[in-house]
Design a protein around this motif. Structure first.
Motif, PDB file in Angstrom:
ATOM      1  N   ARG A 249      62.986 -21.131  37.080  1.00  0.00           N
ATOM      2  CA  ARG A 249      64.033 -21.676  37.547  1.00  0.00           C
ATOM      3  C   ARG A 249      64.009 -22.897  38.457  1.00  0.00           C
ATOM      4  NH1 ARG A 249      65.483 -16.346  38.499  1.00  0.00           N
ATOM      5  NH2 ARG A 249      65.210 -16.601  40.707  1.00  0.00           N
ATOM      6  N   GLY A 250      63.054 -23.207  38.953  1.00  0.00           N
ATOM      7  CA  GLY A 250      62.533 -24.211  39.972  1.00  0.00           C
ATOM      8  C   GLY A 250      62.827 -23.697  41.461  1.00  0.00           C
ATOM      9  N   ASP A 251      63.171 -22.638  41.597  1.00  0.00           N
ATOM     10  CA  ASP A 251      63.104 -22.130  43.125  1.00  0.00           C
ATOM     11  C   ASP A 251      62.003 -22.273  43.724  1.00  0.00           C
ATOM     12  OD1 ASP A 251      65.883 -21.444  42.309  1.00  0.00           O
ATOM     13  OD2 ASP A 251      65.509 -19.233  41.821  1.00  0.00           O
ATOM     14  N   ILE A 252      60.911 -21.979  43.121  1.00  0.00           N
ATOM     15  CA  ILE A 252      59.417 -22.114  43.854  1.00  0.00           C
ATOM     16  C   ILE A 252      58.848 -22.805  42.759  1.00  0.00           C
ATOM     17  CG2 ILE A 252      59.922 -20.272  45.255  1.00  0.00           C
ATOM     18  CD1 ILE A 252      58.070 -18.631  43.552  1.00  0.00           C
ATOM     19  N   VAL A 253      57.767 -23.338  43.552  1.00  0.00           N
ATOM     20  CA  VAL A 253      56.744 -24.130  42.728  1.00  0.00           C
ATOM     21  C   VAL A 253      55.212 -23.426  43.145  1.00  0.00           C
ATOM     22  CG1 VAL A 253      57.959 -26.206  42.332  1.00  0.00           C
ATOM     23  CG2 VAL A 253      56.358 -26.078  44.212  1.00  0.00           C
ATOM     24  N   GLN A 254      54.269 -23.601  41.970  1.00  0.00           N
ATOM     25  CA  GLN A 254      53.114 -23.335  42.447  1.00  0.00           C
ATOM     26  C   GLN A 254      52.033 -24.581  42.971  1.00  0.00           C
ATOM     27  OE1 GLN A 254      50.771 -21.634  39.166  1.00  0.00           O
ATOM     28  NE2 GLN A 254      48.727 -21.888  40.109  1.00  0.00           N
ATOM     29  N   LEU A 255      51.454 -24.319  43.948  1.00  0.00           N
ATOM     30  CA  LEU A 255      50.361 -25.204  44.705  1.00  0.00           C
ATOM     31  C   LEU A 255      49.123 -25.257  44.113  1.00  0.00           C
ATOM     32  CD1 LEU A 255      51.513 -24.965  48.503  1.00  0.00           C
ATOM     33  CD2 LEU A 255      51.999 -27.020  46.891  1.00  0.00           C
ATOM     34  N   PHE A 256      48.625 -26.435  43.561  1.00  0.00           N
ATOM     35  CA  PHE A 256      47.285 -26.712  43.006  1.00  0.00           C
ATOM     36  C   PHE A 256      46.962 -25.418  41.912  1.00  0.00           C
ATOM     37  CE2 PHE A 256      47.119 -26.013  47.796  1.00  0.00           C
ATOM     38  CZ  PHE A 256      47.376 -27.460  47.988  1.00  0.00           C
ATOM     39  N   ASP A 257      45.883 -25.896  41.172  1.00  0.00           N
ATOM     40  CA  ASP A 257      45.538 -24.976  40.017  1.00  0.00           C
ATOM     41  C   ASP A 257      44.501 -24.119  40.371  1.00  0.00           C
ATOM     42  OD1 ASP A 257      47.294 -26.265  38.146  1.00  0.00           O
ATOM     43  OD2 ASP A 257      45.475 -27.784  37.872  1.00  0.00           O
ATOM     44  N   ILE A 258      44.221 -23.598  41.844  1.00  0.00           N
ATOM     45  CA  ILE A 258      43.470 -22.917  42.607  1.00  0.00           C
ATOM     46  C   ILE A 258      43.902 -21.315  42.666  1.00  0.00           C
ATOM     47  CG2 ILE A 258      41.839 -22.257  44.415  1.00  0.00           C
ATOM     48  CD1 ILE A 258      42.250 -25.626  44.901  1.00  0.00           C
ATOM     49  N   ALA A 259      43.317 -20.360  41.773  1.00  0.00           N
ATOM     50  CA  ALA A 259      43.848 -19.026  41.968  1.00  0.00           C
ATOM     51  C   ALA A 259      42.720 -18.191  42.276  1.00  0.00           C
ATOM     52  CB  ALA A 259      44.563 -18.819  40.752  1.00  0.00           C
ATOM     53  N   LEU A 260      42.700 -17.267  42.997  1.00  0.00           N
ATOM     54  CA  LEU A 260      41.984 -16.197  43.179  1.00  0.00           C
ATOM     55  C   LEU A 260      41.704 -15.267  42.099  1.00  0.00           C
ATOM     56  CD1 LEU A 260      39.877 -15.041  45.293  1.00  0.00           C
ATOM     57  CD2 LEU A 260      41.885 -13.616  45.812  1.00  0.00           C
ATOM     58  N   ALA A 261      40.677 -15.242  41.243  1.00  0.00           N
ATOM     59  CA  ALA A 261      40.743 -14.424  40.008  1.00  0.00           C
ATOM     60  C   ALA A 261      40.639 -13.060  40.008  1.00  0.00           C
ATOM     61  CB  ALA A 261      39.351 -15.250  39.111  1.00  0.00           C
ATOM     62  N   THR A 262      39.874 -12.652  41.181  1.00  0.00           N
ATOM     63  CA  THR A 262      39.717 -11.127  41.233  1.00  0.00           C
ATOM     64  C   THR A 262      40.227 -10.670  42.566  1.00  0.00           C
ATOM     65  OG1 THR A 262      37.654 -11.338  42.018  1.00  0.00           O
ATOM     66  CG2 THR A 262      37.876 -10.868  39.621  1.00  0.00           C
ATOM     67  N   PRO A 263      41.551 -10.441  43.013  1.00  0.00           N
ATOM     68  CA  PRO A 263      41.926 -10.215  44.314  1.00  0.00           C
ATOM     69  C   PRO A 263      41.493  -8.831  44.676  1.00  0.00           C
ATOM     70  CG  PRO A 263      43.903 -10.160  42.553  1.00  0.00           C
ATOM     71  CD  PRO A 263      42.484 -10.857  41.844  1.00  0.00           C
ATOM     72  N   GLN A 264      41.502  -8.433  45.781  1.00  0.00           N
ATOM     73  CA  GLN A 264      40.998  -7.129  46.541  1.00  0.00           C
ATOM     74  C   GLN A 264      42.007  -5.989  45.948  1.00  0.00           C
ATOM     75  OE1 GLN A 264      41.336  -8.444  50.697  1.00  0.00           O
ATOM     76  NE2 GLN A 264      41.907  -5.991  50.784  1.00  0.00           N
ATOM     77  N   HIS A 265      43.299  -6.316  45.714  1.00  0.00           N
ATOM     78  CA  HIS A 265      44.345  -5.379  45.447  1.00  0.00           C
ATOM     79  C   HIS A 265      44.725  -5.628  43.777  1.00  0.00           C
ATOM     80  CE1 HIS A 265      45.099  -5.382  50.105  1.00  0.00           C
ATOM     81  NE2 HIS A 265      44.353  -4.587  49.582  1.00  0.00           N
ATOM     82  N   ALA A 266      45.007  -4.359  43.312  1.00  0.00           N
ATOM     83  CA  ALA A 266      45.520  -4.442  41.756  1.00  0.00           C
ATOM     84  C   ALA A 266      46.496  -3.275  41.812  1.00  0.00           C
ATOM     85  CB  ALA A 266      44.312  -4.287  40.918  1.00  0.00           C
ATOM     86  N   TYR A 267      47.021  -3.053  40.743  1.00  0.00           N
ATOM     87  CA  TYR A 267      48.066  -1.938  40.432  1.00  0.00           C
ATOM     88  C   TYR A 267      47.409  -0.888  39.659  1.00  0.00           C
ATOM     89  CZ  TYR A 267      52.156  -4.457  42.262  1.00  0.00           C
ATOM     90  OH  TYR A 267      53.233  -4.864  42.985  1.00  0.00           O
ATOM     91  N   TYR A 268      47.407   0.398  40.125  1.00  0.00           N
ATOM     92  CA  TYR A 268      46.728   1.566  39.524  1.00  0.00           C
ATOM     93  C   TYR A 268      47.834   2.664  39.137  1.00  0.00           C
ATOM     94  CZ  TYR A 268      42.383  -0.691  41.219  1.00  0.00           C
ATOM     95  OH  TYR A 268      41.616  -1.622  41.454  1.00  0.00           O
ATOM     96  N   LEU A 269      47.339   3.421  38.014  1.00  0.00           N
ATOM     97  CA  LEU A 269      48.320   4.534  37.718  1.00  0.00           C
ATOM     98  C   LEU A 269      47.324   5.630  38.302  1.00  0.00           C
ATOM     99  CD1 LEU A 269      49.185   4.513  33.893  1.00  0.00           C
ATOM    100  CD2 LEU A 269      50.690   4.685  36.124  1.00  0.00           C
ATOM    101  N   VAL A 270      48.045   6.669  39.244  1.00  0.00           N
ATOM    102  CA  VAL A 270      47.195   7.504  39.911  1.00  0.00           C
ATOM    103  C   VAL A 270      47.877   8.916  39.717  1.00  0.00           C
ATOM    104  CG1 VAL A 270      46.425   8.497  42.187  1.00  0.00           C
ATOM    105  CG2 VAL A 270      46.533   5.945  41.685  1.00  0.00           C
ATOM    106  N   TYR A 271      47.234   9.790  39.261  1.00  0.00           N
ATOM    107  CA  TYR A 271      47.716  11.206  38.966  1.00  0.00           C
ATOM    108  C   TYR A 271      46.587  12.377  39.219  1.00  0.00           C
ATOM    109  CZ  TYR A 271      45.772  10.071  34.375  1.00  0.00           C
ATOM    110  OH  TYR A 271      45.080   9.673  33.384  1.00  0.00           O
ATOM    111  N   GLU A 272      47.095  13.369  39.126  1.00  0.00           N
ATOM    112  CA  GLU A 272      46.090  14.584  39.289  1.00  0.00           C
ATOM    113  C   GLU A 272      45.731  15.125  37.847  1.00  0.00           C
ATOM    114  OE1 GLU A 272      47.716  17.624  42.010  1.00  0.00           O
ATOM    115  OE2 GLU A 272      47.055  16.736  43.695  1.00  0.00           O
ATOM    116  N   ARG A 273      44.457  15.406  37.905  1.00  0.00           N
ATOM    117  CA  ARG A 273      43.994  16.178  36.639  1.00  0.00           C
ATOM    118  C   ARG A 273      44.974  17.268  36.150  1.00  0.00           C
ATOM    119  NH1 ARG A 273      39.814  14.467  39.686  1.00  0.00           N
ATOM    120  NH2 ARG A 273      38.214  13.276  38.493  1.00  0.00           N
ATOM    121  N   GLY A 274      45.174  17.321  34.885  1.00  0.00           N
ATOM    122  CA  GLY A 274      46.020  18.596  34.598  1.00  0.00           C
ATOM    123  C   GLY A 274      47.500  18.182  34.159  1.00  0.00           C
TER     124      GLY A 274
END
Length: 294
Positions: A249-274
């Protein structure tokens, strides 16, 4: 004066544990996780002010107070069960309780959940919100989506996705500070902070020997962080899944083409066995992996 009553779900847990002599078997009967079951027993023990069980490894036995209390509880539950309900003939509907972070819920889960519900119209879904990096127990839900480092002892953990991290800014704010042509030019910008997206790893990827910012606005919700960028409060780090519509939409713009390829945080599915033993939960887990693990 209002009568203070014990929680009924804790009473049913107490009766099931007393009948089986096992929290694990009772939890399976009630279709809840072992940790949620233990929480119900603790809740009831806090209510009555007495220990109800003696714990010996995986087996449990009633205390003297617990034996006396069990007679009262069984009478009460039997009265409820025996009360005639002429219109109650339908079997219990399959139900899934899932906890998700607010930004994941807003940008990913809710826009896509109709795909699952159309495939499984008989399943009821109950959705709860958690704060990333803070809420660390499964509580009474079947599935959690967690944003973090993925190290959760004694729980099944499956990575959903990991996206590169990059800085974004609003066009108006960019113009107000005279533009940013190189990463080093960011010294004149207000860097918005978040424990969920620390700056220091991106600084390293950009060749900047800068410490983590310690002053300025901090927002520990990725959706609100993007809103702060859109309103022109400064520059923040984000990810494609959340920022793509605002960028389009043009509300925000990305700065540079530099991206952190492997950030320290990610999304995980977490559940108990069973929990996968329940068809509806297994179906939800499989759907989420197919939908988001791309």
């Amino acid at each position: 004066m209002a009568i203070r009553l014990p929680p009924v779900h804790a009473l049913s847990a107490f009766e099931a544990a007393a009948r089986h002599g096992s929290f694990a078997v009772a939890a399976e009967e009630l279709c809840i996780t072992p940790s949620a079951f233990s929480h119900r027993i603790r809740l009831l023990e806090e209510f009555v002010g007495e220990r109800l069980f003696l714990r010996d490894g995986r087996s449990v036995s009633l205390t003297e107070f617990g034996r006396r209390y069990l007679d009262v509880v069984r009478d009460a539950l039997r009265s409820l069960a025996d009360f005639p309900l002429p219109h109650r003939h339908n079997p219990a509907q399959p139900r899934i309780k899932i906890t998700v972070p607010p930004t994941f819920a807003r940008y990913l889960f809710l826009p896509n959940i109709t795909e699952f519900t159309s495939q499984h119209p008989d399943v009821t879904i109950e959705t709860f919100l958690s704060v990333p990096l803070y809420d660390m127990s499964l509580s009474e839900t079947d599935i959690e989506v967690r944003f973090g480092v993925g190290k959760y002892p004694d729980l099944v953990t499956e990575k959903l996705f990991e996206e590169p991290v990059f800085p974004v800014v609003s066009p108006a704010y960019l113009a107000s500070i005279g533009g940013i042509d190189t990463p080093a030019d960011m010294k004149k910008a207000q860097l918005l902070r978040s424990a969920l997206e620390p700056w220091q790893p991106w600084f390293e990827a950009a060749g900047l020997d800068w410490p983590e910012p310690s002053q300025g606005l901090r927002i520990d919700d990725l959706g609100l962080l993007l809103e702060a960028v859109r309103h022109g409060y400064g520059v923040a780090l984000t990810r494609r899944h959340f920022a793509s519509e605002m960028i389009a939409r043009g509300d925000i713009v990305q700065l540079f083409d530099i991206a952190l390829a492997t950030p320290q945080h990610a999304y995980y599915l977490v559940y108990e066995r069973g929990v996968r033993d329940r068809p509806e939960v297994d179906a939800m887990l499989n759907w989420m992996m197919a939908r988001f693990n791309k």
